[in-house]
Design a protein around this motif. Structure first.
Motif, PDB file in Angstrom:
ATOM      1  N   HIS A 169       7.210  46.975 -25.782  1.00 34.16           N
ATOM      2  CA  HIS A 169       7.677  46.131 -24.674  1.00 34.16           C
ATOM      3  C   HIS A 169       6.532  45.451 -23.933  1.00 34.16           C
ATOM      4  CE1 HIS A 169      10.231  44.596 -21.547  1.00 34.16           C
ATOM      5  NE2 HIS A 169       9.533  45.241 -20.623  1.00 34.16           N
ATOM      6  N   GLU A 171       5.371  42.619 -26.074  1.00 31.36           N
ATOM      7  CA  GLU A 171       6.382  41.548 -26.035  1.00 31.36           C
ATOM      8  C   GLU A 171       6.259  40.733 -24.757  1.00 31.36           C
ATOM      9  OE1 GLU A 171      10.370  42.965 -28.447  1.00 31.36           O
ATOM     10  OE2 GLU A 171      10.022  43.786 -26.443  1.00 31.36           O
ATOM     11  N   LYS A 205      11.227  44.433 -33.969  1.00 33.87           N
ATOM     12  CA  LYS A 205      10.567  43.861 -32.796  1.00 33.87           C
ATOM     13  C   LYS A 205       9.085  43.608 -33.071  1.00 33.87           C
ATOM     14  CE  LYS A 205      13.643  45.644 -29.211  1.00 33.87           C
ATOM     15  NZ  LYS A 205      13.739  46.417 -27.940  1.00 33.87           N
TER      16      LYS A 205
END
Length: 252
Positions: free
Chosen positions: A18, A21, A43
């Protein structure tokens, strides 16, 4: 689970899916991306696909390598940021060829010492180099130390990262830019060359100089006279001598 940023040797390291990202979506300049070998995560695949378009160096490494780089759970991905954005080679070359009569480019063939890298950038900025071209792998990191040793010049001169130096040379040559390599493996002196033309100077690594495959495709090779007993110069000093000879000829 919480993941976070921390500073390591004046570079910012980001780990965890995360946070990486978020960095990518916020257009943080990422210089290197480390991915755990064999990991399967959509991801992470999306992050890799995005950063491949942005001249980021991507390396697939063992789990243990990632663990050594972090103080927490990396989830198989670590990003190291850059203090600058990198520029597409083709765009930079075309812009300067159309804007200037005699553009000047500097190609660094795997200069590995960050102090030499920073010193070269400082001299390049002072001598009017239009852009510096480096290879994605094998060279000094574009880090806080590079910013310091360049005296801020790293922010003032475009830097292009390429997959292969040879491809960059072929592109420059195809665009009408002559290439000249700094090497002791020639009898031609720098001072015998006419340098008032679109030009790219190639400097080699500290220990091996310009690689043989690169040297073979250059338009010119040139050396500096060495009058003492030591048979080589520090690469940043040699680079300064080359660039200032170009300045001298172009300002006569």
């Amino acid at each position: 689970m919480i993941f976070y940023f921390y500073s390591m040797k004046k570079e910012t390291t980001i780990f965890g899916i995360h946070p990486v990202e978020e960095a990518v979506s916020s257009n943080v300049f990422i210089d290197k991306l480390f991915i755990q070998k064999g990991i399967a995560n959509p991801k992470i695949d999306a992050i890799v696909k995005d950063l491949e378009k942005k001249h980021c160096t991507i390396s697939y490494v063992p789990f243990e390598k990632l663990t050594k780089l972090t103080q927490g759970n990396h989830q198989g991905i670590i990003a190291i940021t850059s203090p600058i954005a990198f520029h597409p080679l083709e765009e930079i070359v075309e812009n300067f060829i159309h804007a200037k009569e005699n553009p000047l480019f500097l190609i660094l063939d795997q200069i590995s010492d960050v102090r030499n890298f920073g010193a070269i950038l400082r001299t390049a900025e002072c001598t009017g180099v239009d852009a510096v071209i480096i290879q994605k792998k094998g060279g000094a990191p574009v880090s806080g130390d590079a910013v310091k040793t360049s005296a801020g010049a790293i922010y003032k001169i475009p830097i292009c990262k390429v997959d292969h130096i040879k491809d960059a040379i072929y592109y420059l040559q195809g665009s009408g830019v002559e290439t000249i390599g700094a090497t002791e493996k020639t009898e031609d002196s720098l001072y015998s060359l006419e340098l008032k033309k679109p030009l790219a100077v190639v400097m080699g690594s500290e220990d091996k100089g310009i690689s043989k495959s690169v040297l073979a495709i250059l338009d010119h090779k040139a050396s500096l006279p060495l009058l003492g007993e030591i048979n080589s110069l520090n690469v940043s000093v040699a680079c300064g001598a080359f660039l200032y000879e170009i300045v001298r000829q172009r300002t006569l």
